[in-house]
Scaffold this motif. Structure first.
Motif, PDB file in Angstrom:
ATOM      1  N   ALA A   1      -7.912   7.087  -4.947  1.00 37.84           N
ATOM      2  CA  ALA A   1      -8.845   6.056  -5.432  1.00 37.84           C
ATOM      3  C   ALA A   1      -8.203   4.664  -5.423  1.00 37.84           C
ATOM      4  O   ALA A   1      -8.909   3.653  -5.454  1.00 37.84           O
ATOM      5  N   LEU A   2      -6.866   4.618  -5.405  1.00 35.03           N
ATOM      6  CA  LEU A   2      -6.185   3.314  -5.443  1.00 35.03           C
ATOM      7  C   LEU A   2      -5.676   2.891  -4.064  1.00 35.03           C
ATOM      8  O   LEU A   2      -4.852   1.981  -3.948  1.00 35.03           O
ATOM      9  N   ASP A   3      -6.195   3.557  -3.040  1.00 34.35           N
ATOM     10  CA  ASP A   3      -5.772   3.287  -1.667  1.00 34.35           C
ATOM     11  C   ASP A   3      -5.858   1.812  -1.295  1.00 34.35           C
ATOM     12  O   ASP A   3      -4.909   1.222  -0.778  1.00 34.35           O
ATOM     13  N   SER A   4      -7.014   1.207  -1.597  1.00 33.59           N
ATOM     14  CA  SER A   4      -7.185  -0.182  -1.146  1.00 33.59           C
ATOM     15  C   SER A   4      -6.291  -1.111  -1.969  1.00 33.59           C
ATOM     16  O   SER A   4      -5.803  -2.120  -1.456  1.00 33.59           O
ATOM     17  N   LEU A   5      -6.016  -0.772  -3.234  1.00 36.19           N
ATOM     18  CA  LEU A   5      -5.082  -1.575  -4.037  1.00 36.19           C
ATOM     19  C   LEU A   5      -3.704  -1.558  -3.372  1.00 36.19           C
ATOM     20  O   LEU A   5      -3.055  -2.600  -3.219  1.00 36.19           O
ATOM     21  N   GLY A   6      -3.266  -0.387  -2.946  1.00 32.25           N
ATOM     22  CA  GLY A   6      -1.961  -0.262  -2.285  1.00 32.25           C
ATOM     23  C   GLY A   6      -1.902  -1.132  -1.037  1.00 32.25           C
ATOM     24  O   GLY A   6      -0.914  -1.818  -0.791  1.00 32.25           O
ATOM     25  N   ARG A   7      -3.004  -1.120  -0.260  1.00 34.35           N
ATOM     26  CA  ARG A   7      -3.015  -1.917   0.978  1.00 34.35           C
ATOM     27  C   ARG A   7      -2.996  -3.409   0.655  1.00 34.35           C
ATOM     28  O   ARG A   7      -2.309  -4.190   1.302  1.00 34.35           O
ATOM     29  N   GLN A   8      -3.749  -3.804  -0.391  1.00 36.31           N
ATOM     30  CA  GLN A   8      -3.757  -5.223  -0.794  1.00 36.31           C
ATOM     31  C   GLN A   8      -2.344  -5.675  -1.161  1.00 36.31           C
ATOM     32  O   GLN A   8      -1.884  -6.731  -0.741  1.00 36.31           O
ATOM     33  N   CYS A   9      -1.673  -4.845  -1.977  1.00 36.56           N
ATOM     34  CA  CYS A   9      -0.314  -5.208  -2.430  1.00 36.56           C
ATOM     35  C   CYS A   9       0.616  -5.365  -1.230  1.00 36.56           C
ATOM     36  O   CYS A   9       1.419  -6.304  -1.176  1.00 36.56           O
ATOM     37  N   ALA A  10       0.482  -4.451  -0.267  1.00 35.77           N
ATOM     38  CA  ALA A  10       1.391  -4.484   0.885  1.00 35.77           C
ATOM     39  C   ALA A  10       1.198  -5.768   1.687  1.00 35.77           C
ATOM     40  O   ALA A  10       2.125  -6.248   2.338  1.00 35.77           O
ATOM     41  N   ARG A  11      -0.026  -6.336   1.648  1.00 32.08           N
ATOM     42  CA  ARG A  11      -0.288  -7.555   2.431  1.00 32.08           C
ATOM     43  C   ARG A  11       0.261  -8.814   1.759  1.00 32.08           C
ATOM     44  O   ARG A  11       0.221  -9.888   2.332  1.00 32.08           O
ATOM     45  N   LEU A  12       0.727  -8.700   0.513  1.00 30.63           N
ATOM     46  CA  LEU A  12       1.119  -9.917  -0.217  1.00 30.63           C
ATOM     47  C   LEU A  12       2.464 -10.495   0.234  1.00 30.63           C
ATOM     48  O   LEU A  12       2.766 -11.646  -0.058  1.00 30.63           O
ATOM     49  N   GLY A  13       3.272  -9.695   0.918  1.00 27.42           N
ATOM     50  CA  GLY A  13       4.552 -10.205   1.418  1.00 27.42           C
ATOM     51  C   GLY A  13       5.494 -10.582   0.282  1.00 27.42           C
ATOM     52  O   GLY A  13       5.218 -10.295  -0.890  1.00 27.42           O
ATOM     53  N   TYR A  14       6.578 -11.229   0.624  1.00 28.95           N
ATOM     54  CA  TYR A  14       7.528 -11.624  -0.419  1.00 28.95           C
ATOM     55  C   TYR A  14       8.348 -12.821   0.036  1.00 28.95           C
ATOM     56  O   TYR A  14       8.485 -13.093   1.226  1.00 28.95           O
ATOM     57  N   SER A  15       8.870 -13.534  -0.954  1.00 27.22           N
ATOM     58  CA  SER A  15       9.698 -14.703  -0.666  1.00 27.22           C
ATOM     59  C   SER A  15      10.877 -14.716  -1.639  1.00 27.22           C
ATOM     60  O   SER A  15      10.717 -14.370  -2.817  1.00 27.22           O
ATOM     61  N   GLY A  16      12.040 -15.118  -1.143  1.00 23.79           N
ATOM     62  CA  GLY A  16      13.265 -14.987  -1.940  1.00 23.79           C
ATOM     63  C   GLY A  16      13.709 -16.274  -2.633  1.00 23.79           C
ATOM     64  O   GLY A  16      13.263 -17.372  -2.300  1.00 23.79           O
ATOM     65  N   ILE A  17      14.576 -16.097  -3.621  1.00 23.57           N
ATOM     66  CA  ILE A  17      15.210 -17.234  -4.308  1.00 23.57           C
ATOM     67  C   ILE A  17      16.710 -16.948  -4.373  1.00 23.57           C
ATOM     68  O   ILE A  17      17.113 -15.819  -4.667  1.00 23.57           O
ATOM     69  N   VAL A  18      17.498 -17.965  -4.069  1.00 16.73           N
ATOM     70  CA  VAL A  18      18.951 -17.825  -4.190  1.00 16.73           C
ATOM     71  C   VAL A  18      19.417 -18.788  -5.284  1.00 16.73           C
ATOM     72  O   VAL A  18      18.992 -19.944  -5.315  1.00 16.73           O
TER      73      VAL A  18
END
Ligand SMILES: Cc1cc2nc3c(=O)[nH]c(=O)nc-3n(C[C@H](O)[C@H](O)[C@H](O)COP(=O)(O)OP(=O)(O)OC[C@H]3O[C@@H](n4cnc5c(N)ncnc54)[C@H](O)[C@@H]3O)c2cc1C
Length: 386
Positions: free
Chosen positions: A218-235
């Motif tokens: 039931a949370l399949d589309s939530l998982g796909r949405q999260c995966a599309r958010l990408g990520y950005s780093g901080i040093v």
């Protein structure tokens, strides 16, 4: 605002001290541009700040004020339209040339959105301007915590939960969601224990939420949405010197890969610590620590000549590759609200749809949203939330 309300709620509001006087922005050796906020009503409170940006000519500064007003309108009236544009395209559209982009907007955007303006959503950038710079005096005043943020927010909040009968389990990773396809029944932690509740708030980061959501059809589309958010780093590069050379508690750097430099209160007899923050640091994440420290030292000397005479006694590099989501154009549609397809599971976290970039303020706002959902459940009051 939500962050201040949280501090108020847990009784630590007085430990967030407003920075007195101007925030210095440094563009090159010895060129300090004091960012001072006036006492007048918004937007007149920004007049002293505009005066301080004397590395920009007056027509550029007035153009920036116009862009600020356009941001206020756009963020409130056409957020969806703005989300389709990049922040840099939006700035160009509003007549912001290279001077104003390099002289303020780009460092401000990178420091608050954690990605460069060419890649960032105009909606998120306009929201930052609307909610901080071009809001009232209170919203633009920088606050410095008297102690570590852990001591100002986390510990007092945990104590409050305990005092009200809540139980806190630390270092217990949720590894499995047990459900019946409609409701979440329990969560299982890494030690094999099962925790039941009437309702659950999942406040883990988006990449962890994606992993857990993957276990529930039931949370399949939530998982796909999260995966599309990408990520950005901080040093973050901490450097300890044999003497204090930075005369402010923090300063913004212009025309530099570093956005902020903080000087920590020095304890008697101990070296002086300076922290350099590099947002949107994708390229630099792979650099060896030695090279990062050398780059930061050179940048500090370039902006603050007094740093040249100080001897480095130690350094520490902290890399956070998954610091925030990437708030790119169109990404807002992938940020879910607090409700999920399981009727008693809610989401919180800076990455959810709060209308804000991924910041502490967004994280607190998401908690408020989830709490409101819990309060308004048609099923009535809940005795046990996990
Ligand atoms: C170096 C750095 C500097 C930053 N500087 C600023 C700044 O100056 N201003 C600002 O506003 N924001 C800043 N941020 C961003 C800010 O820290 C985040 O926006 C905020 O912490 C997000 O809070 P959160 O509760 O959504 O997520 P998090 O703080 O990531 O909390 C999520 C929690 O979930 C836990 N968790 C994860 N998986 C599980 C699991 N399976 N089971 C149980 N628990 C789990 C994690 O351990 C963590 O405690 C910075 C971030 C970094 C990395």
């Amino acid at each position: 605002r939500h962050t201040l309300e949280l501090a108020e709620l847990v009784g630590t509001r007085r430990q967030l001290l407003p920075v007195r006087g101007a925030t210095p922005f440094v563009s090159q050796p010895g060129r300090i541009h004091p960012f001072r906020v006036g006492r007048g009503p918004a937007p007149l409170h920004l007049l002293p700040a505009l005066l301080g940006l004397d590395h920009l000519d007056w027509s550029t500064r007035l153009g920036m004020a116009r862009a600020g007003l356009a941001a206020k309108l756009g963020a409130r009236l056409w957020p969806e339209r703005l989300d389709r544009l990049s922040a840099s395209a939006w700035l160009r559209w509003h007549g912001q040339g290279r001077q104003s982009r390099r002289g303020l907007w780009e460092p401000l955007g990178l420091a608050t959105l954690n990605i460069p303006l060419e890649q960032a959503s105009a909606r998120m950038f306009a929201t930052v301007l609307d909610r901080s710079m071009f809001a009232g005096r209170r919203d633009i005043t920088a606050l410095l915590p008297e102690q570590l943020l852990d001591d100002v927010f986390v510990r007092p909040a945990l104590e409050k939960v305990r005092r009200q009968g809540g139980e806190i389990l630390c270092s217990q990773r949720v590894v499995r969601l047990q459900h019946n396809g409609r409701r979440l029944l329990a969560v299982e932690t890494a030690d094999g224990r099962r925790h039941q509740a009437e309702a659950f708030v999942l406040a883990a980061p988006w990449y962890e939420t994606a992993r857990l959501a993957g276990q529930v059809a039931a949370l399949d589309s939530l998982g796909r949405q999260c995966a599309r958010l990408g990520y950005s780093g901080i040093v973050t590069v901490d450097i300890w010197y044999d003497r204090c050379w930075l005369e402010w508690s923090f300063a913004g750097l212009l025309h530099s890969p570093l956005q902020w430099v903080f000087s920590h209160p020095r304890q008697r007899g101990l070296p002086a610590r300076v922290s350099c923050v590099i947002s949107g640091a994708e390229r630099l994440l792979a650099w060896p620590s030695q090279r990062l420290v050398a780059e930061c030292r050179a940048e500090l000397v370039r902006h603050f000549p007094a740093a040249a005479a100080a001897r480095v006694v130690d350094s520490l590099v902290t890399r956070v590759p998954l610091a925030t989501i990437r708030v790119t154009p169109g990404s807002y549609g992938n940020r879910p609200g607090p409700a999920t397809a399981l009727e008693n599971l809610y989401l919180a976290g800076d990455w959810t749809a709060t209308g804000l970039p991924a910041t502490m303020e967004g994280a607190v706002a998401s908690g408020v949203q989830a709490a409101r959902m819990l309060d308004s459940r048609p099923a009535g009051r809940i005795a046990h939330v996990a």
